[in-house]
Structures are given as C-alpha cells and as structure tokens.
Design an enzyme around this catalytic site. Sequence first.
Site, PDB file in Angstrom:
ATOM      1  N   VAL A 161       0.680  -1.228   0.026  1.00  0.00           N
ATOM      2  CA  VAL A 161      -0.005   0.002  -0.095  1.00  0.00           C
ATOM      3  C   VAL A 161       0.854   1.181   0.088  1.00  0.00           C
ATOM      4  O   VAL A 161       1.707   1.450   1.070  1.00  0.00           O
ATOM      5  CB  VAL A 161      -0.956   0.021   1.506  1.00  0.00           C
ATOM      6  N   THR A 162       0.860   2.021  -1.114  1.00  0.00           N
ATOM      7  CA  THR A 162       1.538   3.418  -1.031  1.00  0.00           C
ATOM      8  C   THR A 162       0.778   4.283  -1.896  1.00  0.00           C
ATOM      9  O   THR A 162       0.012   3.979  -2.658  1.00  0.00           O
ATOM     10  CB  THR A 162       2.764   3.102  -2.043  1.00  0.00           C
ATOM     11  N   ARG A 186      -3.328  12.873   0.445  1.00  0.00           N
ATOM     12  CA  ARG A 186      -4.586  13.428   0.711  1.00  0.00           C
ATOM     13  C   ARG A 186      -5.642  13.950  -0.287  1.00  0.00           C
ATOM     14  O   ARG A 186      -6.310  14.867  -0.184  1.00  0.00           O
ATOM     15  CB  ARG A 186      -4.138  14.954   1.499  1.00  0.00           C
ATOM     16  N   ARG A 187      -5.844  13.015  -1.072  1.00  0.00           N
ATOM     17  CA  ARG A 187      -6.678  13.001  -2.256  1.00  0.00           C
ATOM     18  C   ARG A 187      -7.807  11.800  -2.045  1.00  0.00           C
ATOM     19  O   ARG A 187      -8.493  11.557  -3.104  1.00  0.00           O
ATOM     20  CB  ARG A 187      -5.941  12.974  -3.577  1.00  0.00           C
ATOM     21  N   GLY A 188      -7.671  10.942  -0.947  1.00  0.00           N
ATOM     22  CA  GLY A 188      -8.724   9.842  -1.003  1.00  0.00           C
ATOM     23  C   GLY A 188      -8.427   8.743  -1.823  1.00  0.00           C
ATOM     24  O   GLY A 188      -9.380   7.927  -1.784  1.00  0.00           O
ATOM     25  N   LEU A 189      -7.156   8.613  -2.249  1.00  0.00           N
ATOM     26  CA  LEU A 189      -6.586   7.408  -3.212  1.00  0.00           C
ATOM     27  C   LEU A 189      -6.697   6.235  -2.383  1.00  0.00           C
ATOM     28  O   LEU A 189      -7.221   4.921  -3.030  1.00  0.00           O
ATOM     29  CB  LEU A 189      -5.425   7.705  -3.956  1.00  0.00           C
ATOM     30  N   LEU A 190      -6.073   6.099  -1.285  1.00  0.00           N
ATOM     31  CA  LEU A 190      -6.091   5.030  -0.391  1.00  0.00           C
ATOM     32  C   LEU A 190      -7.538   4.471  -0.018  1.00  0.00           C
ATOM     33  O   LEU A 190      -7.841   3.273  -0.074  1.00  0.00           O
ATOM     34  CB  LEU A 190      -5.402   5.152   0.930  1.00  0.00           C
ATOM     35  N   THR A 191      -8.517   5.369   0.244  1.00  0.00           N
ATOM     36  CA  THR A 191      -9.726   5.247   0.597  1.00  0.00           C
ATOM     37  C   THR A 191     -10.437   4.503  -0.663  1.00  0.00           C
ATOM     38  O   THR A 191     -11.110   3.501  -0.338  1.00  0.00           O
ATOM     39  CB  THR A 191     -10.384   6.413   1.161  1.00  0.00           C
ATOM     40  N   TYR A 216      -4.932   2.834   9.412  1.00  0.00           N
ATOM     41  CA  TYR A 216      -5.902   1.725   9.232  1.00  0.00           C
ATOM     42  C   TYR A 216      -7.081   1.474  10.290  1.00  0.00           C
ATOM     43  O   TYR A 216      -8.186   0.882   9.788  1.00  0.00           O
ATOM     44  CB  TYR A 216      -5.213   0.569   8.999  1.00  0.00           C
ATOM     45  N   PHE A 265       4.421  -9.326   5.802  1.00  0.00           N
ATOM     46  CA  PHE A 265       3.909  -9.382   4.455  1.00  0.00           C
ATOM     47  C   PHE A 265       3.009  -8.145   3.965  1.00  0.00           C
ATOM     48  O   PHE A 265       3.276  -7.237   4.567  1.00  0.00           O
ATOM     49  CB  PHE A 265       2.586 -10.553   4.499  1.00  0.00           C
TER      50      PHE A 265
END
Length: 417
Positions: free
Chosen positions: A87-88, A95-100, A128, A417
């Site tokens: 996850v990167t 802060r653009r909501g990409l991970l979400t 998380y 992992f």
Amino acid sequence: MSRSAHVDVRPITEAEFPDWLRAVNTGFLREPVVGEDELAARRAQFQPGRYLAAFDGDRCVATFRSFAQEVTAVGGAPVAADAVTGVTVTATHRRRGLLTRMMNQDLAAAKERGDVVATLIAAEYPIYGRYGFGPAASSTEWVVDVPRTGLDRRWSGPADGGRIDLVEPEEVRKIGPELHERVRRGTPGAVSRDDWWWQLRTGAVRVEKSWTVPFFVAYRAPDGTVEGLAAYEVDDNWGDAKQPLDTATVRWLSAATPAAERALWHYLCSIDWVTRVKSGPRAPDDLLPLLLPDPRAARITTQSDWFWVRILDVVRALEARTYEGTGSLVLEVADRAGLTGGRYRLEASPEGASCVPTTESAELSLDVAELAALWLGDESVARLLALGRVREERAGAGRVADALLRTSRRPWCPDMF
C-alpha cells in the site's frame, strides 16, 4: 471538481506491472527502479484483479495489493483472509482519498468472495483504524547478553536425546512447510505460507540486492521428527583486545514444542565467538527470557503492535474461534463501511459457539475495529472501556466479554507480508 476526480483507480494489467512496482519502490522511499531479475521474480506472483493502482494520466501514483491467506483463529481453526500489502501513495498525490478508494474496492471484493477477515502489517499506526482494522497481535524483540545468561557455554547438544543439525536451503524447503503447518495450528494469529515464502527465505528466489544466505539449523526430536527450524546470520566484530564480539541475528525461528524452542535458543547462545543474540520478532509472551537461567540477560529492544485485523463477517469470525468459558453477550457492532455492522447474540462455551443477528437490547457497544482487536484474545475489554472505545449498555457486560474473549497465551503472527 476534486483534485482526485481525474485520477483513475482500477486493477492493473500485467503490462502495467513494472510501473506498479516502480511506484511501490517510490512510495516506500526505495530506489525508484526495478531490475530485470526482480521484475521476473515478482511477476510470478501477479494475480489479475488483486493488484490495484491509481493512475494520474499514464503515471502510477498509488498502489495496493491483496492476496489469499489463512489466519489461525483461537483454537486452531483456519479462517479465510484477504491479506493487504504493497500500500503506497506517492508524495505528490497525498490527501486525495486514493487509499480510501482502493481500500473500499478491495474490501468489497473480499466480502463478496466470502473472506471472513482482512489482515495487514501496519507501517504507520494512525492510518488503518478508519477502515475498520484493529491491532490484534503484538510483537516483541529481545537482545540476549550471552555471557550473562548462565547457560553452559560448553553445551554440545540437547540432553533430551534430540539433536541439532545445520541444514541446507534445499532441505529447509522440504521440511519447513510441514513444520510451519503444525506450529501455526497452535498459534492464534499465525498465517499460511505459500511456496513463494519458502523460496524467498531460502534464496531460491531473490528480489533484494542485499540479501545473503543465512545459516539454517534444525532440531530433531529423539524419534527423528523435525520439531524446530531457525535461520540466522552472524556479523564479524572484534574488540580492541582481539576478542570476538559477534552478534547472531535470528531471521525466523519456528518451534513446535518447548523442547525444540529451548534447544534452538541454547544452540544460538553457545556458538563460539557470539556474545549477543538478537531474537528478531517474537510473541510478546515468548518463552525466550524464561528459558535462560538469568532472564535479565534478555533485554527488550522493540515492543509494538504488529498484526492488524479487519472483521468482514462478525458471525463467522466469532463462531470460528473457541472459548474457554461459558456465557452469552449481545454486541452492537458499528461499521461505517456497512460491511458487517449490526447487533448479534454470542452464545459461547468450550463445546462451541453460536453467533446470530438479534433485536434484543445491546449489552456491549463497540466499533468493528475494537472487535478486531479483541478477536484473537489479546486486547482487554476493561482497557477499552477505560479509554471510552467500548461502551457498556448493561453493567458487568465488560467482565463477561473479557472472560469469554481473553486467552491464556497471547496471539502472534510470525510473518511480515
């Protein structure tokens, strides 16, 4: 229009895999290049649909990967898990909501597949919890001052009739998987290891330039059964008086019995020239310190959260584990993502458990992240009540929950992992 509206989040194609790997290296602040050998080795892991990315035009600016895993529940049952890794988000697109967007897409797919939980090793603590993950198992590392242990430095092998053997990587790949299966069935929080894991840890596949072949050592019981394995490396350090002051660093150590664990640690502390042993990540209640005549010779150097869990199916998660006591509890579980929230009655005893949706009044209210932290038996309901992260709707419900959920040994995940 938001800044992320023009960023496309989707599964990658195999042709985009090199760009995805470069973005992973960039996100983890490693050299932003991918060698041909690494690319070829990692391409063997590629699974369509399980590698997600965010693309700003042609550039990969965020990455996310998941893979199938089994987690050992309390009592030894294997539970289907969605293991999250890689996850990167590139520093230019924070802060653009990409991970979400990637997380929501992956967890929805995991729920659809029927996975009971999702898992990850968190590089940063604050990220998380907002996705329903909770820290479910910790990790501790010790450094052992060998001269202070009180162990017999003339030790030449186990007194129980077993033996210690140095083994080659090829043998580790043969005997290791079966041993790990025995160990993980008795270790809540332990996860499955595929063939790639064994190839990577024995040098059959190499993806890191700095990787070196460690020493491998096995403990065989008196009947010849392999009950323990360890991998370790030793540095080359000499004092001013021409005295060897080497440190043995354990990469991993698996033991199916206390006898195997005792023999492997005694071996590591009896290697000529070695004056310190670094344990590597271990369970927080590992036997190591108490195996030494002087436990103070083992000093804790790291103690931290490690293995995080996200419950995707409350019913199956609570029914999969065992319970040492008998009791019932009505739980109100909040899940902002809408994957598994609701009110459930748990009826548990040493003979088994039943968890069903109910309209009865709740006795204990908590977020799904707190339930994840409690699921493997490590966290205390009393502590979470004191912090205001769990709420008693009926006086005494917290004591009931602790009596049902806590375990006599702490869970542990041996793997990264």
